[in-house]
Scaffold this motif. Structure first.
Motif, mmCIF file in Angstrom:
data_model
loop_
_atom_site.group_PDB
_atom_site.id
_atom_site.type_symbol
_atom_site.label_atom_id
_atom_site.label_comp_id
_atom_site.label_asym_id
_atom_site.label_seq_id
_atom_site.Cartn_x
_atom_site.Cartn_y
_atom_site.Cartn_z
ATOM 1 N N GLY A 75 -5.823 6.659 -7.350
ATOM 2 C CA GLY A 75 -6.832 5.540 -6.363
ATOM 3 C C GLY A 75 -5.943 4.272 -5.973
ATOM 4 O O GLY A 75 -6.388 3.463 -5.189
ATOM 5 N N LEU A 76 -4.308 4.145 -6.907
ATOM 6 C CA LEU A 76 -4.094 2.988 -6.836
ATOM 7 C C LEU A 76 -4.294 2.008 -5.004
ATOM 8 O O LEU A 76 -4.538 1.343 -4.690
ATOM 9 C CB LEU A 76 -2.781 2.534 -7.692
ATOM 10 C CG LEU A 76 -2.372 1.534 -7.880
ATOM 11 C CD1 LEU A 76 -2.817 0.272 -8.087
ATOM 12 C CD2 LEU A 76 -1.157 1.412 -8.336
ATOM 13 N N ALA A 77 -3.425 3.488 -4.702
ATOM 14 C CA ALA A 77 -3.037 3.154 -3.141
ATOM 15 C C ALA A 77 -4.326 2.244 -2.202
ATOM 16 O O ALA A 77 -4.857 1.804 -1.677
ATOM 17 C CB ALA A 77 -2.318 4.665 -2.155
ATOM 18 N N TYR A 78 -5.311 3.773 -2.290
ATOM 19 C CA TYR A 78 -6.527 3.426 -1.491
ATOM 20 C C TYR A 78 -6.871 1.922 -2.177
ATOM 21 O O TYR A 78 -7.668 1.013 -1.355
ATOM 22 C CB TYR A 78 -8.078 4.159 -2.168
ATOM 23 C CG TYR A 78 -7.085 5.375 -1.591
ATOM 24 C CD1 TYR A 78 -7.051 6.461 -2.133
ATOM 25 C CD2 TYR A 78 -7.777 5.758 -0.281
ATOM 26 C CE1 TYR A 78 -6.827 7.993 -2.007
ATOM 27 C CE2 TYR A 78 -7.723 7.068 0.084
ATOM 28 C CZ TYR A 78 -7.340 7.700 -0.777
ATOM 29 O OH TYR A 78 -7.039 9.428 -0.096
ATOM 30 N N PHE A 79 -6.513 0.974 -3.940
ATOM 31 C CA PHE A 79 -7.531 0.598 -4.058
ATOM 32 C C PHE A 79 -6.835 -1.084 -3.507
ATOM 33 O O PHE A 79 -7.411 -1.956 -2.912
ATOM 34 C CB PHE A 79 -7.541 0.501 -5.881
ATOM 35 C CG PHE A 79 -7.705 -0.945 -5.741
ATOM 36 C CD1 PHE A 79 -7.435 -1.658 -6.639
ATOM 37 C CD2 PHE A 79 -9.607 -1.186 -6.210
ATOM 38 C CE1 PHE A 79 -7.659 -3.198 -7.446
ATOM 39 C CE2 PHE A 79 -9.675 -2.194 -7.276
ATOM 40 C CZ PHE A 79 -8.768 -3.570 -7.539
ATOM 41 N N VAL A 80 -5.595 -1.051 -3.028
ATOM 42 C CA VAL A 80 -4.841 -2.026 -2.211
ATOM 43 C C VAL A 80 -5.232 -2.493 -1.353
ATOM 44 O O VAL A 80 -5.290 -2.788 -0.631
ATOM 45 C CB VAL A 80 -3.623 -1.451 -2.787
ATOM 46 C CG1 VAL A 80 -2.716 -2.926 -2.586
ATOM 47 C CG2 VAL A 80 -3.111 -1.027 -4.205
ATOM 48 N N PRO A 121 -1.606 9.377 -4.082
ATOM 49 C CA PRO A 121 -3.223 9.912 -4.163
ATOM 50 C C PRO A 121 -3.799 10.965 -3.842
ATOM 51 O O PRO A 121 -3.842 11.893 -3.546
ATOM 52 C CB PRO A 121 -3.241 9.354 -2.645
ATOM 53 C CG PRO A 121 -2.405 9.750 -1.746
ATOM 54 C CD PRO A 121 -0.813 9.553 -2.515
ATOM 55 N N VAL A 122 -3.562 11.990 -5.329
ATOM 56 C CA VAL A 122 -3.988 12.953 -5.062
ATOM 57 C C VAL A 122 -4.337 13.432 -6.462
ATOM 58 O O VAL A 122 -4.359 13.315 -7.623
ATOM 59 C CB VAL A 122 -2.449 14.507 -5.878
ATOM 60 C CG1 VAL A 122 -2.617 15.549 -5.666
ATOM 61 C CG2 VAL A 122 -1.041 14.160 -4.453
ATOM 62 N N PHE A 123 -6.057 13.747 -6.659
ATOM 63 C CA PHE A 123 -6.819 13.583 -7.466
ATOM 64 C C PHE A 123 -7.005 14.985 -8.135
ATOM 65 O O PHE A 123 -6.966 16.114 -7.983
ATOM 66 C CB PHE A 123 -8.310 13.092 -7.195
ATOM 67 C CG PHE A 123 -7.903 11.959 -6.716
ATOM 68 C CD1 PHE A 123 -7.919 11.660 -4.759
ATOM 69 C CD2 PHE A 123 -8.079 11.372 -7.390
ATOM 70 C CE1 PHE A 123 -7.992 10.547 -4.607
ATOM 71 C CE2 PHE A 123 -8.389 9.443 -6.701
ATOM 72 C CZ PHE A 123 -7.908 9.610 -5.506
ATOM 73 N N ASP A 124 -7.039 15.265 -9.535
ATOM 74 C CA ASP A 124 -6.694 15.933 -10.555
ATOM 75 C C ASP A 124 -7.684 15.772 -11.101
ATOM 76 O O ASP A 124 -8.269 15.874 -12.116
ATOM 77 C CB ASP A 124 -5.532 16.086 -11.216
ATOM 78 C CG ASP A 124 -5.124 17.225 -11.753
ATOM 79 O OD1 ASP A 124 -3.901 17.728 -12.404
ATOM 80 O OD2 ASP A 124 -5.927 18.152 -11.717
ATOM 81 N N GLU A 125 -8.761 17.395 -11.112
ATOM 82 C CA GLU A 125 -9.771 17.132 -11.663
ATOM 83 C C GLU A 125 -9.425 17.271 -13.275
ATOM 84 O O GLU A 125 -10.308 17.471 -14.381
ATOM 85 C CB GLU A 125 -11.104 19.040 -11.467
ATOM 86 C CG GLU A 125 -11.502 18.756 -10.368
ATOM 87 C CD GLU A 125 -12.462 18.003 -9.984
ATOM 88 O OE1 GLU A 125 -12.758 17.179 -8.665
ATOM 89 O OE2 GLU A 125 -13.457 17.879 -10.650
ATOM 90 N N VAL A 144 1.085 -1.456 0.252
ATOM 91 C CA VAL A 144 -0.140 -0.514 0.025
ATOM 92 C C VAL A 144 0.738 1.398 0.170
ATOM 93 O O VAL A 144 0.663 1.908 -1.005
ATOM 94 C CB VAL A 144 -1.408 -0.092 1.115
ATOM 95 C CG1 VAL A 144 -1.902 1.495 1.667
ATOM 96 C CG2 VAL A 144 -1.967 -0.830 1.840
ATOM 97 N N ALA A 145 1.873 1.311 1.055
ATOM 98 C CA ALA A 145 2.988 2.693 0.823
ATOM 99 C C ALA A 145 3.454 2.260 -0.276
ATOM 100 O O ALA A 145 3.411 3.786 -0.877
ATOM 101 C CB ALA A 145 3.614 2.525 1.895
ATOM 102 N N LEU A 146 4.035 1.890 -1.099
ATOM 103 C CA LEU A 146 4.783 1.373 -1.921
ATOM 104 C C LEU A 146 3.537 2.251 -3.220
ATOM 105 O O LEU A 146 4.122 3.378 -4.224
ATOM 106 C CB LEU A 146 5.178 0.480 -2.638
ATOM 107 C CG LEU A 146 6.587 0.317 -3.893
ATOM 108 C CD1 LEU A 146 7.241 0.646 -2.864
ATOM 109 C CD2 LEU A 146 6.514 -1.374 -4.150
ATOM 110 N N SER A 147 2.792 1.572 -3.281
ATOM 111 C CA SER A 147 1.677 2.623 -4.851
ATOM 112 C C SER A 147 1.503 3.620 -3.863
ATOM 113 O O SER A 147 0.989 4.268 -4.888
ATOM 114 C CB SER A 147 0.321 1.351 -3.903
ATOM 115 O OG SER A 147 0.593 0.202 -3.877
#
Lengths: 450, 439
Positions: free
Chosen positions: A242-247, A227-231, A218-221
């Motif tokens: 969102g990969l880290a969240y998903f993992v 996890p910064v979302f760019d509109e 998770v940390a590696l992801s």
């Protein structure tokens, strides 16, 4: 006296309560006193002088509790339900005085407060005629908390102030997490006792790494794809963010399950090994069912909010009351959020109770003690909802009351099934441990409570 | 003499009755065995016997460690050889061991009603004190010591988020921006902040924000309602510079984290209590802190305006303009209400609130009432489409109806909170500005 041979696995209508044959306990280093014959002496509801009685605040009916567990017990077992004798009134006093001291000492009193509170809960937990106790020394805890506090400040200044660095900080925390978990378990377990024998934890950091390696993933992801979302960014980029969240979500049941199994399967009571045979698959099943339940709950909450609450609150806001009351929008915000909070609490209760039952019912201590758990979703959900509402509307004063109610419910839905008695369990040597990790765990709120 | 009627379940294995003494359970510490026992306490020794009278242990009392008392849980007597005796007979133990009042002071406090009441009161006082004074002071102190450069990363992240959600690219031309930039540069130089601040333009309803890291944003809507008057815009910029100078955004962040920590520590006892519990107090305290910050920024603005040869009256004039816009909306709403049992009454309310976030909002804004599209007037059944816009010419609407506007304003009271109000135009602020102008 030789320990009873492990019973063969049976087809049990209450689920697969198979007993895994445990290794024979190591021969005693000293002579065990021969037990005098006392037929019919053992009776789970016999009241010894120190057993909790009705006038000590034990509201439970031991007979009733017994009936809940009795059907699952085997012929030669006696069922010992756990009892909690603490009352909210008593705990309020302990809590308020100690919390006040913690505030006025700017937190320095907190190790003493923690020990005192834990002692309150453990000493009020009874089974088979004896209660538990907590023995920690406050000074190592204080040192540990000061170190953890400094570490937390560094984490805050790098992570919050510079969001860029947050994933790196997370990676660092993930790296040391296994060590923290193990040290904390060791500290807490070795400072807990029952019948004057200590528990112990023999898991190593290596065991924890093997169990908890997805944390590193998770940390590696998070480091690779922050996890910064760019509109304005592309969909692909946002998906990767969102990969880290998903993992994390994918591995959460794994981590939770492995954590519990790590705790249970490497613990001892005295010299007696504790074992839990719950499979990892069970954790996933429970969580998946939980997700289905959660979808239903949040849908229901949305319907309630849209059909009932929004129009009602809209009317209130348009009324003259809205103009005069400065606090009204906040209260309305809280009220509108309540259905969703309830949904969340019910979901939590559902998952938590199923997990507790799944692990406890397959836990054994030594060769002759089994654990029963019979905790149910709806009573726990009701408990949590009432707790939340009470704490909000009493501005926090209901916290001790809520804590005692929760403890009582959780303790009294558990029981032990004992073949013979506890005499065969003997003491084991317990090595000292470091309190730093224990404090760090509480600061970073890694909850490893059972 | 039979001390324990509860031994009825025991099979009597001896002819004599159980011995007298304090009832206790004995655990030798070598196995988990529980032995029903009696404690015989004399002046200097403690003897433990089982129910048949057979001796189990015999130790001098000073070598026995009596545990602290917690509520009504039993006393635990620890023997030097590691054995343990547990008894619920608190009175007997306290009497026999003549427990020094000082030794168990905490238990005594917990049992004394006066102490519990004092702790309760003291806790509230301490928390109030912490929220009102300690946290803000500490947050200020810490924020001052953090170099401004450290806020850059946070500021960039914030700008990215807001640019994606709230702002659209500005529609003002360079020619329109030039005079405002000149004013900004002058004020920034006078404030001593110089390069630490920069000006950005964005399209949104009337507003001006100070972002962590020193970016000040002025919206197209603001320019529109002030009709490009650099005197008024400059006053608002001076206020925002006050926020930057005092590091308010950082202080709020710190104070918020501190509040969250305290609440978390207090509520940490209980699992299953929703996140609602921890977030509500934090939000409440945030509101209080912003009120103080606004006042601080106002005072800074007055100073800065004076320093650059301007007057705090500019600030008062800017506030008055917003007040007039509000009055205009209230009058419009009252008119619409008179027309019919207006189901759009609530819509008017929304428009008012949205456009009402004057120059200093640092919270999120709902931007559905877009100033530049000119659709800010609520539709009225009488179809008064030719009426002047409240945003650009509110004085035309209010003209002649000042008394009515004043009455409506007073009826509504001190609107400290709306949907997203963090710092409304209050008569107090206008008065403060005009007082400052006189000096």
């Amino acid at each position: 006296m030789t320990p009873a041979p492990p019973p063969a696995p049976s087809n049990n209508p209450h689920g697969s309560l198979e007993l895994v044959p445990l290794p024979e306990p190591t021969p005693a280093a000293h002579e065990v006193q021969p037990k005098p014959e006392k037929p019919d002496e053992r009776s789970p509801s016999s009241v010894f002088a120190n057993e909790p009685t009705a006038d000590q605040g034990a509201e439970v009916d031991p007979e009733n509790n017994l009936m809940v567990f009795a059907p699952a017990a085997r012929g030669n077992e006696s069922v010992e339900p756990l009892k909690f004798t603490g009352t909210p009134g008593e705990y309020f006093r302990v809590w308020i005085v100690n919390t006040f001291l913690v505030i006025v000492t700017l937190g320095l009193w907190s190790p003493w407060a923690k020990i005192r509170k834990r002692r309150f809960f453990l000493r009020n937990t009874w089974v088979a005629g004896a209660n538990f106790d907590y023995h920690a020394n406050p000074w190592p805890i204080l040192r540990g908390r000061l170190i953890a506090g400094a570490a937390f400040l560094i984490y805050w200044f790098t992570g919050e102030l510079n969001p860029r660095y947050a994933p790196w900080v997370a990676l660092f925390v993930a790296l040391i997490a296994p060590w923290i978990v193990v040290s904390s378990l060791r500290f807490n377990l070795s400072n807990t006792s029952y019948r004057n024998l200590r528990f112990s934890f023999e898991g190593t950091t290596k065991d924890a790494i093997i169990a908890l390696w997805p944390i590193w993933l998770v940390a590696l992801s998070a480091v690779l794809y922050p996890p910064v979302f760019d509109e304005s960014g592309s969909i692909a980029r946002n998906a990767l963010a969102g990969l880290a969240y998903f993992v994390f979500i994918l591995f959460y049941p794994y981590l939770h399950g492995k954590m519990r199994l790590l705790l249970l399967n490497h613990s001892r009571y005295g010299h007696a090994p504790i074992a839990c045979t719950t499979r990892l698959k069970t954790f996933y099943t429970i969580y998946l069912r939980g997700i289905l339940v959660a979808i239903g709950l949040y849908l229901a909450a949305t319907i309630v909010a849209m059909i009932i609450l929004f129009p009602a609150m809209g009317a209130v806001m348009a009324s003259s009351l809205a103009r005069n009351a400065k606090w009204l929008p906040i209260v309305i915000g809280v009220i509108v959020a309540l259905p969703f909070a309830c949904a969340g609490l019910i979901w939590y209760a559902f998952t938590q109770t199923r997990l507790i039952n799944a692990t406890f019912n397959l836990t054994t201590i030594s060769t002759n003690v089994r654990v029963f758990s019979n905790i149910k979703t709806w009573p726990m959900a009701k408990l949590y909802i009432v707790n939340t509402v009470a704490v909000i509307f009493t501005l926090g004063l209901a916290i001790p009351w809520a804590a005692v109610r929760t403890a009582k419910q959780r303790v009294e839905t558990t029981a032990l099934a004992v073949t013979g008695d506890f005499d065969d369990i003997i003491a084991d040597a317990v090595p000292p441990t470091s309190a730093t990790a224990d404090a760090a765990t509480e600061f970073f709120s890694l909850d490893i409570a059972l | 003499m039979n001390e324990t009627p509860n031994t009825a379940t025991q099979a009597p294995s001896s002819t004599h009755t159980a011995p007298s003494g304090v009832a206790a359970a004995y655990f030798d510490g070598k196995s988990a065995r529980r032995i029903e026992a009696r404690l015989l306490l004399s002046a200097r020794t403690l003897a433990v016997v089982d129910l048949e009278g057979n001796p189990i242990a015999h130790v001098p009392k000073d070598l026995v460690r009596v545990s602290e008392r917690i509520a009504n849980t039993p006393y635990r007597l620890e023997f030097p050889d590691g054995a343990l005796a547990v008894t619920s007979d608190h009175a007997a133990i306290e009497r026999s061991f003549r427990l020094d009042p000082g030794a168990h002071w905490l238990a005594k406090l917990e049992r004394a009603p006066w102490a519990v009441a004092a702790a309760l009161g003291g806790l509230f006082v301490a928390l109030y004190f912490a929220y009102q004074f300690v946290i803000p002071k500490v947050a200020s102190g810490v924020a001052e010591r953090i170099p401004r450069e450290a806020e850059q990363s946070l500021g960039e992240a914030t700008m990215r988020t807001i640019d994606g959600r709230l702002f659209k690219p500005t529609e003002t031309t360079a020619a329109q921006q030039a005079p405002i930039r000149a004013t900004f540069d002058e004020l920034a130089k006078a404030s001593g902040l110089g390069d630490a601040v920069r000006l950005e333009f964005r399209k949104m309803s009337p507003n001006a924000l100070a972002i962590p890291g020193g970016t000040i944003v002025v919206t197209d809507g603001l320019i529109r309602v002030f009709k490009g008057d650099t005197r008024l815009i400059g006053a608002v910029i001076a206020h925002e510079l006050g926020h930057v100078y005092h590091r308010h955004s950082l202080k709020h962040l710190l104070a918020g984290s501190a509040s969250a920590l305290i609440v978390g520590a207090l509520a940490g006892d209980v699992s299953g209590v929703s996140a609602l519990v921890t977030s509500a107090p934090v939000i409440l305290s945030a509101l209080a802190y912003t009120r103080d910050s606004e006042r601080e920024a106002d005072l800074y603005a007055f100073e800065l305006l004076r320093k650059t040869g301007r007057s705090p009256k500019d600030f008062a004039d800017a506030m008055r303009r917003f007040e007039t816009i509000e009055d205009c909306f209230r009058l419009r709403e009252a008119d619409a209400k008179k027309q019919s049992s207006n189901p759009l009454g609530k819509d008017n309310e929304d428009d008012e609130d949205e456009n009402d976030e004057s120059s200093e909002s640092t919270g999120a804004a709902t931007s559905s009432a877009d100033a530049s599209s000119g659709s800010s007037t609520p539709p009225t059944p009488s179809g008064a489409s030719k009426s002047p816009s409240c945003m650009t010419d509110p004085d035309l609407v209010v003209a002649g109806r000042e008394a009515e506007a004043k009455r409506l304003r007073e009826e509504e009271g001190d609107r400290e909170t709306g949907w997203v109000h963090t710092h409304p135009i209050t008569a107090e602020r206008i008065r403060a500005a005009e007082e400052a102008a006189k000096r």
